[in-house]
Design a protein around this motif. Sequence first.
Motif, PDB file in Angstrom:
ATOM      1  N   GLY A  46       0.816  -1.209   0.000  1.00 17.89           N
ATOM      2  CA  GLY A  46       0.000   0.000   0.000  1.00 17.89           C
ATOM      3  C   GLY A  46       0.848   1.257   0.000  1.00 17.89           C
ATOM      4  O   GLY A  46       2.054   1.241   0.251  1.00 17.89           O
ATOM      5  N   ARG A  47       0.173   2.351  -0.295  1.00 17.19           N
ATOM      6  CA  ARG A  47       0.818   3.671  -0.324  1.00 17.19           C
ATOM      7  C   ARG A  47       1.598   3.883   0.968  1.00 17.19           C
ATOM      8  O   ARG A  47       1.134   3.550   2.056  1.00 17.19           O
ATOM      9  N   THR A  48       2.792   4.429   0.836  1.00 16.14           N
ATOM     10  CA  THR A  48       3.709   4.540   1.963  1.00 16.14           C
ATOM     11  C   THR A  48       4.245   5.958   2.071  1.00 16.14           C
ATOM     12  O   THR A  48       4.591   6.575   1.062  1.00 16.14           O
ATOM     13  N   CYS A  76      -3.129   6.222  10.399  1.00 14.10           N
ATOM     14  CA  CYS A  76      -3.670   6.628   9.102  1.00 14.10           C
ATOM     15  C   CYS A  76      -3.691   5.427   8.151  1.00 14.10           C
ATOM     16  O   CYS A  76      -3.109   4.377   8.433  1.00 14.10           O
ATOM     17  N   ASP A  77      -4.386   5.563   7.032  1.00 13.60           N
ATOM     18  CA  ASP A  77      -4.522   4.471   6.077  1.00 13.60           C
ATOM     19  C   ASP A  77      -3.198   4.097   5.408  1.00 13.60           C
ATOM     20  O   ASP A  77      -3.002   2.950   5.014  1.00 13.60           O
ATOM     21  N   GLU A  78      -2.288   5.052   5.280  1.00 15.06           N
ATOM     22  CA  GLU A  78      -1.002   4.805   4.669  1.00 15.06           C
ATOM     23  C   GLU A  78      -0.024   4.231   5.687  1.00 15.06           C
ATOM     24  O   GLU A  78      -0.145   4.464   6.875  1.00 15.06           O
ATOM     25  N   GLN A  79       0.949   3.482   5.185  1.00 14.65           N
ATOM     26  CA  GLN A  79       2.056   3.050   6.032  1.00 14.65           C
ATOM     27  C   GLN A  79       2.973   4.250   6.239  1.00 14.65           C
ATOM     28  O   GLN A  79       3.272   4.955   5.286  1.00 14.65           O
ATOM     29  N   VAL A  80       3.399   4.471   7.438  1.00 16.97           N
ATOM     30  CA  VAL A  80       4.359   5.535   7.728  1.00 16.97           C
ATOM     31  C   VAL A  80       5.617   4.839   8.245  1.00 16.97           C
ATOM     32  O   VAL A  80       5.587   4.163   9.271  1.00 16.97           O
ATOM     33  N   VAL A  81       6.701   4.998   7.491  1.00 18.24           N
ATOM     34  CA  VAL A  81       7.932   4.274   7.774  1.00 18.24           C
ATOM     35  C   VAL A  81       9.100   5.251   7.746  1.00 18.24           C
ATOM     36  O   VAL A  81       9.214   6.063   6.828  1.00 18.24           O
ATOM     37  N   LEU A 162       1.589  19.912   5.436  1.00 16.90           N
ATOM     38  CA  LEU A 162       2.222  18.667   5.005  1.00 16.90           C
ATOM     39  C   LEU A 162       1.196  17.559   4.874  1.00 16.90           C
ATOM     40  O   LEU A 162       1.204  16.800   3.896  1.00 16.90           O
ATOM     41  N   GLU A 163       0.308  17.431   5.853  1.00 14.33           N
ATOM     42  CA  GLU A 163      -0.715  16.393   5.792  1.00 14.33           C
ATOM     43  C   GLU A 163      -1.587  16.562   4.544  1.00 14.33           C
ATOM     44  O   GLU A 163      -1.936  15.575   3.894  1.00 14.33           O
ATOM     45  N   GLU A 164      -1.894  17.800   4.214  1.00 11.84           N
ATOM     46  CA  GLU A 164      -2.672  18.060   3.002  1.00 11.84           C
ATOM     47  C   GLU A 164      -1.869  17.710   1.758  1.00 11.84           C
ATOM     48  O   GLU A 164      -2.363  17.046   0.849  1.00 11.84           O
ATOM     49  N   ARG A 165      -0.611  18.127   1.718  1.00 13.77           N
ATOM     50  CA  ARG A 165       0.258  17.866   0.557  1.00 13.77           C
ATOM     51  C   ARG A 165       0.422  16.373   0.326  1.00 13.77           C
ATOM     52  O   ARG A 165       0.426  15.902  -0.816  1.00 13.77           O
ATOM     53  N   LEU A 166       0.568  15.600   1.409  1.00 19.26           N
ATOM     54  CA  LEU A 166       0.772  14.162   1.284  1.00 19.26           C
ATOM     55  C   LEU A 166      -0.532  13.385   1.110  1.00 19.26           C
ATOM     56  O   LEU A 166      -0.519  12.177   0.922  1.00 19.26           O
ATOM     57  N   GLY A 167      -1.657  14.087   1.161  1.00 15.86           N
ATOM     58  CA  GLY A 167      -2.948  13.434   0.987  1.00 15.86           C
ATOM     59  C   GLY A 167      -3.406  12.644   2.189  1.00 15.86           C
ATOM     60  O   GLY A 167      -4.130  11.660   2.058  1.00 15.86           O
ATOM     61  N   LEU A 168      -2.999  13.080   3.382  1.00 14.83           N
ATOM     62  CA  LEU A 168      -3.376  12.371   4.609  1.00 14.83           C
ATOM     63  C   LEU A 168      -4.660  12.898   5.214  1.00 14.83           C
ATOM     64  O   LEU A 168      -5.185  12.296   6.151  1.00 14.83           O
ATOM     65  N   ILE A 169      -5.155  14.046   4.743  1.00 17.85           N
ATOM     66  CA  ILE A 169      -6.416  14.566   5.273  1.00 17.85           C
ATOM     67  C   ILE A 169      -7.408  14.800   4.164  1.00 17.85           C
ATOM     68  O   ILE A 169      -7.106  14.750   3.015  1.00 17.85           O
TER      69      ILE A 169
END
Length: 169
Positions: A46-48, A76-81, A162-169
């Motif tokens: 998945g998206r990371t 969040c739905d994305e993996q954060v690594v 940043l959250e908006e730019r990365l598509g996290l919100i």
Amino acid sequence: MPEFEAVDLGPTDHPTAGDEAPEFTRPLVTDEFWQDQTLSELVANGRTILVFTPMIGSFVGKYVWDELTERGWADCDEQVVGVTASTPYAISRFIDENDAPFTLFADPANGVADDYGIAHALDGMTGISEPRVAFFAVGEDCTVEAAWVATEWPEFPDYDALEERLGLI
């Protein structure tokens, strides 16, 4: 937060949206163990969001991971690594001592940051470098979808933007 004199890190040639994320294999450290993992194997799940931080024991690294924990990025739905210029032992200790809910790639030679164009030499330490604070959203096809890279040290993003730019919100 303590006051520091900002240092300009100079230009960088990092991947941007639409570029292929540089492939790498490094030990991925969890709260229980570590093992080699490739980026392509990771993003196949998945998206990371790759989060580059300086050495894990630094105040900058701790500040970033504390902020991401407080903001609930682990849920969040994305993996954060993470990717850091630290050993698996140091990362494992950091995860344990801080009850950190993330996994991090150990990259003590800082080769991944070099490949991503975001390594910077530590002032007065010959042969020692670490990554700039940086964030890359990487899709399942290993394409960079969004990026934010620090231009000075220390520098932190506007986390809401940043959250908006990365598509996290």
